[in-house]
Design a protein around this motif. Structure first.
Motif, PDB file in Angstrom:
ATOM      1  N   MET A 157       2.268   0.732   6.624  1.00 48.16           N
ATOM      2  CA  MET A 157       1.241   1.242   5.692  1.00 48.16           C
ATOM      3  C   MET A 157       1.179   0.317   4.657  1.00 48.16           C
ATOM      4  O   MET A 157      -0.024   0.123   3.849  1.00 48.16           O
ATOM      5  N   TYR A 158       2.373  -0.272   4.209  1.00 48.23           N
ATOM      6  CA  TYR A 158       2.421  -1.313   3.015  1.00 48.23           C
ATOM      7  C   TYR A 158       1.272  -2.593   3.731  1.00 48.23           C
ATOM      8  O   TYR A 158       0.674  -2.972   2.881  1.00 48.23           O
ATOM      9  N   VAL A 159       1.465  -3.162   4.838  1.00 53.37           N
ATOM     10  CA  VAL A 159       0.813  -4.064   5.374  1.00 53.37           C
ATOM     11  C   VAL A 159      -0.831  -3.951   5.188  1.00 53.37           C
ATOM     12  O   VAL A 159      -1.606  -4.609   5.073  1.00 53.37           O
ATOM     13  N   THR A 160      -0.941  -2.586   5.678  1.00 54.55           N
ATOM     14  CA  THR A 160      -2.530  -2.163   5.738  1.00 54.55           C
ATOM     15  C   THR A 160      -3.116  -2.306   4.278  1.00 54.55           C
ATOM     16  O   THR A 160      -4.182  -2.796   4.178  1.00 54.55           O
ATOM     17  N   GLU A 161      -2.250  -1.912   3.376  1.00 53.08           N
ATOM     18  CA  GLU A 161      -2.798  -2.072   2.088  1.00 53.08           C
ATOM     19  C   GLU A 161      -2.988  -3.479   1.605  1.00 53.08           C
ATOM     20  O   GLU A 161      -3.892  -3.819   0.723  1.00 53.08           O
ATOM     21  N   PHE A 162      -1.911  -4.161   2.157  1.00 54.64           N
ATOM     22  CA  PHE A 162      -2.196  -5.523   1.719  1.00 54.64           C
ATOM     23  C   PHE A 162      -3.552  -6.319   2.246  1.00 54.64           C
ATOM     24  O   PHE A 162      -3.981  -7.077   1.451  1.00 54.64           O
ATOM     25  N   LEU A 163      -3.674  -5.895   3.382  1.00 55.41           N
ATOM     26  CA  LEU A 163      -4.882  -6.570   4.189  1.00 55.41           C
ATOM     27  C   LEU A 163      -6.194  -5.974   3.589  1.00 55.41           C
ATOM     28  O   LEU A 163      -7.212  -6.650   3.553  1.00 55.41           O
ATOM     29  N   GLN A 164      -6.117  -4.737   2.972  1.00 60.48           N
ATOM     30  CA  GLN A 164      -7.371  -4.279   2.454  1.00 60.48           C
ATOM     31  C   GLN A 164      -7.656  -4.439   0.960  1.00 60.48           C
ATOM     32  O   GLN A 164      -8.906  -4.388   0.370  1.00 60.48           O
ATOM     33  N   ARG A 165      -6.529  -4.856   0.215  1.00 58.95           N
ATOM     34  CA  ARG A 165      -6.763  -5.256  -1.173  1.00 58.95           C
ATOM     35  C   ARG A 165      -7.041  -6.681  -1.471  1.00 58.95           C
ATOM     36  O   ARG A 165      -6.686  -7.589  -0.534  1.00 58.95           O
ATOM     37  N   ARG A 166      -7.563  -6.921  -2.788  1.00 53.45           N
ATOM     38  CA  ARG A 166      -7.706  -8.286  -3.226  1.00 53.45           C
ATOM     39  C   ARG A 166      -6.915  -8.436  -4.560  1.00 53.45           C
ATOM     40  O   ARG A 166      -6.600  -7.669  -5.222  1.00 53.45           O
ATOM     41  N   GLY A 167      -6.832  -9.777  -4.727  1.00 52.30           N
ATOM     42  CA  GLY A 167      -6.488 -10.284  -6.118  1.00 52.30           C
ATOM     43  C   GLY A 167      -5.135  -9.686  -6.584  1.00 52.30           C
ATOM     44  O   GLY A 167      -3.965  -9.748  -5.628  1.00 52.30           O
ATOM     45  N   ALA A 168      -4.904  -9.340  -7.659  1.00 55.89           N
ATOM     46  CA  ALA A 168      -3.787  -8.580  -8.364  1.00 55.89           C
ATOM     47  C   ALA A 168      -2.970  -7.491  -7.187  1.00 55.89           C
ATOM     48  O   ALA A 168      -1.692  -7.698  -7.269  1.00 55.89           O
ATOM     49  N   PHE A 169      -3.911  -6.797  -6.982  1.00 53.02           N
ATOM     50  CA  PHE A 169      -3.405  -5.661  -6.158  1.00 53.02           C
ATOM     51  C   PHE A 169      -2.669  -6.324  -4.884  1.00 53.02           C
ATOM     52  O   PHE A 169      -1.465  -5.633  -4.341  1.00 53.02           O
ATOM     53  N   ARG A 170      -3.212  -7.276  -4.301  1.00 51.36           N
ATOM     54  CA  ARG A 170      -2.679  -7.702  -3.039  1.00 51.36           C
ATOM     55  C   ARG A 170      -1.513  -8.243  -3.163  1.00 51.36           C
ATOM     56  O   ARG A 170      -0.456  -8.159  -2.457  1.00 51.36           O
ATOM     57  N   ARG A 171      -1.142  -9.171  -4.313  1.00 52.18           N
ATOM     58  CA  ARG A 171       0.043  -9.983  -4.646  1.00 52.18           C
ATOM     59  C   ARG A 171       0.964  -8.784  -5.013  1.00 52.18           C
ATOM     60  O   ARG A 171       2.167  -9.026  -4.794  1.00 52.18           O
TER      61      ARG A 171
END
Length: 576
Positions: free
Chosen positions: A166-180
């Motif tokens: 679930m964390y990895v999925t969020e990482f792939l969907q987000r950009r910028g500060a949220f991805r970091r």
């Protein structure tokens, strides 16, 4: 209880102490999203790390077995808390129900029950046996595990793998500060896995997984406390669809942009990474008035108009508040729709509607003219025709002719007004003095005189300018008499037509341009209305005022000047 010193107790004791300290801090923030799950991770880490520290520090095997049982309570609780945290973080909080939590906990409840009853019953389902071993100067226990231990381990790793997914999925969907930030959570969760792998592979004689979990807990607290990421974004993502055509922004309670979609980035002409993390003031610095208008508004739908690169752009602004599970205000969702083309079509439709209404008004006005103004001279003509039939008086024929001339004059003026309101302007360079002389020759001027004091060449439609001047000259003669003097001269940005007649009273100067307005019986009331329509069609302004001689003066301003002829001239009075 007899104790022994071991270097391994130091990191575990520090981990237990730090986790216990953070419990108090997270409890203070317990109303925030995911705070209960983070609290669970901290409590579990405190139990696990504390029990491991005491188990290693104790030299009594019975005490070591007791704290081994306590340790299992922490290890199972932390897995459950991490999985529940991942559910809420990834916006799957609807899965967290009493029934689902009980179902997820079932294996762990059985595991802990078997651990605490193993010494009493001797079922050997979790631990089948143990033996003492020495690591340096430290006495430790080595265990042989039963089938339930491996089932519990497999179940635990399954939940941890699900959380990581679930964390990895969020990482792939987000950009910028949220991805970091999401990457930080993934790395933090990887630390205890790595330490546990080091232990299972035999590279460490002591399992330091609990110490690694403290790193995970600290990362969760940092996200919760400083970034406040978990308060806003998942709720906002459930409020609007991730991929929409309208500009979508998530703004926290401090007016910082936390999220933006591609349409929003394209709308502002900036990459998403450059927008996320900026304040609303910085993002819309070019439009401070708009920022102030919407600064403290949480629930509003309003239209705004901005001028960008010299062009007009219309937008619909839709702001909705975001509240957490405890009904606390945590931010706003901002939707911006570009409705420029829609508003343009609406304005065009309104323009056409107004044009049709004006046309209907003209038709009504012309119908009234036909019904009223033409009826009077027609009645006069018919009456004198009856008289002529009776007594054959030549004067009756003169009256009939005058009435017919009057009807002809009214017809010409009505047609001129109607054609002028429908006509288009095709401006070209026009010698104003020459046009004045041409217009003067077509009017019955009698003994009246004309002075043209201009050498200006203007941009105008020659035929329409001439008609306008004819009407003004005719008006001066009708009002001032056959001996009136008319003057045409220059203004700074236009020209004037003045006479030395009786003039126009100040309170009637605005009314003289109304259709049908006249102060003499023989007037039609349309001549000056035609003059105003011609001026407006050219983009000029015309106003009535008083001349130097006390007569009427009509001033035209906003007139575009073209290069003059080689020579100017002052026309001599004509017709006197």
């Amino acid at each position: 209880m007899s104790l022994q010193f071991s270097i391994y107790t130091v990191p575990l004791a520090l981990a237990a102490g730090l986790s216990a300290a953070l419990v108090a801090e997270v409890f203070r923030l317990r109303d925030r999203r995911t705070a209960p799950q983070v609290l669970g991770v901290l409590v579990a880490t405190t139990i696990w790390a504390g029990a491991d520290a005491i188990r290693i520090a104790s030299s009594d095997p019975a005490q070591k077995l007791l704290w081994q049982d306590v340790r299992f309570l922490g290890s199972t609780l932390v897995v459950l808390a991490v999985f529940l945290h991942a559910l809420e973080y990834s916006n799957r909080e609807e899965w967290i129900t009493t029934r689902s939590v009980v179902a997820l906990s079932a294996v762990f409840v059985v595991t802990n029950g078997l651990m605490w009853t193993d010494q009493l019953v001797g079922h050997d389902l979790v631990i089948t046996g143990y033996r003492t071993a020495t690591v340096g100067s430290t006495t430790v226990l080595e265990f042989d595990y039963g089938p339930w231990f491996y089932l519990n381990a497999a179940y635990s790793y399954l939940l941890l793998a699900g959380a990581m997914g679930m964390y990895v999925t969020e990482f792939l969907q987000r950009r910028g500060a949220f991805r970091r930030q999401t990457a930080g959570l993934i790395l933090a969760l990887s630390v205890p896995w790595a330490l546990n792998g080091v232990f299972l592979l035999g590279y460490s004689p002591i399992d330091l997984t609990a110490f690694g979990l403290t790193v995970t807990a600290v990362a969760f607290v940092a996200q919760l406390h400083w970034f406040q990421l978990l308060d806003v974004v998942p709720i906002a993502r459930s409020t609007v669809v991730n991929h929409i055509e309208n500009g979508y922004f998530v703004i926290d309670a401090d007016d910082m942009v936390l999220d933006v979609n591609e349409a929003g980035a394209e709308l502002l002409g900036r990459p998403r990474e450059a927008i996320i993390g900026t304040t609303v003031d910085d993002l819309f610095a070019a439009y401070p008035g708009v920022v102030e208008t919407f600064r403290d508004r949480r629930d509003v739908r309003e239209d705004i108009t901005l001028h960008q690169d010299g062009e007009r752009h219309d937008y619909e602004v839709d702001i909705s508040p975001i509240h957490d599970g405890h009904d606390q205000y945590v931010g706003r969702v901002l939707l911006i729709r570009d409705v420029t083309e829609r508003r343009r079509r609406q304005r065009e439709l309104e323009r056409r509607t107004e044009a049709l209404e004006r046309q209907n008004e003209r038709l009504d006005r012309f119908a009234n003219i036909v019904a009223h103004d033409l009826r009077n001279p027609l009645s006069v003509a018919k009456g004198h025709l009856e008289l002529d039939r009776a007594d054959h008086d030549p004067e009756n024929l003169d009256e009939i002719e005058e009435a017919l001339d009057r009807m002809d004059e009214i017809t010409d003026d009505v047609l001129a007004l109607a054609r002028q309101e429908e006509a288009t302007v095709d401006p070209e360079p026009v010698d104003l003095a020459e046009c004045c002389l041409d217009a003067w020759r077509t009017v019955d001027t009698g003994e009246a005189g004309l002075r043209v004091r201009t050498a200006r060449t203007v941009a105008a439609d020659p035929s329409q300018l001439r008609r306008s001047l004819e009407n003004l000259f005719r008006n001066s003669i009708e009002q001032g008499g056959p001996a009136v003097d008319v003057t045409v001269g220059d203004l700074e940005d236009g020209f004037y037509v003045a006479d030395d007649g009786p003039g126009i009273p100040p309170d009637e100067r605005d009314r003289v341009f109304e259709s049908g307005y006249t102060t003499i019986e023989s007037g039609t009331g349309f001549g000056l209305s035609v003059v105003e329509n011609i001026a407006e069609a050219h983009g000029w302004s015309v106003r009535a005022t008083e001349s130097e001689a006390g007569g009427a003066r009509f001033e035209f301003t906003g007139v575009e000047e073209r290069p003059p002829d080689e020579t100017g001239r002052e026309a001599e009075p004509e017709g006197r």
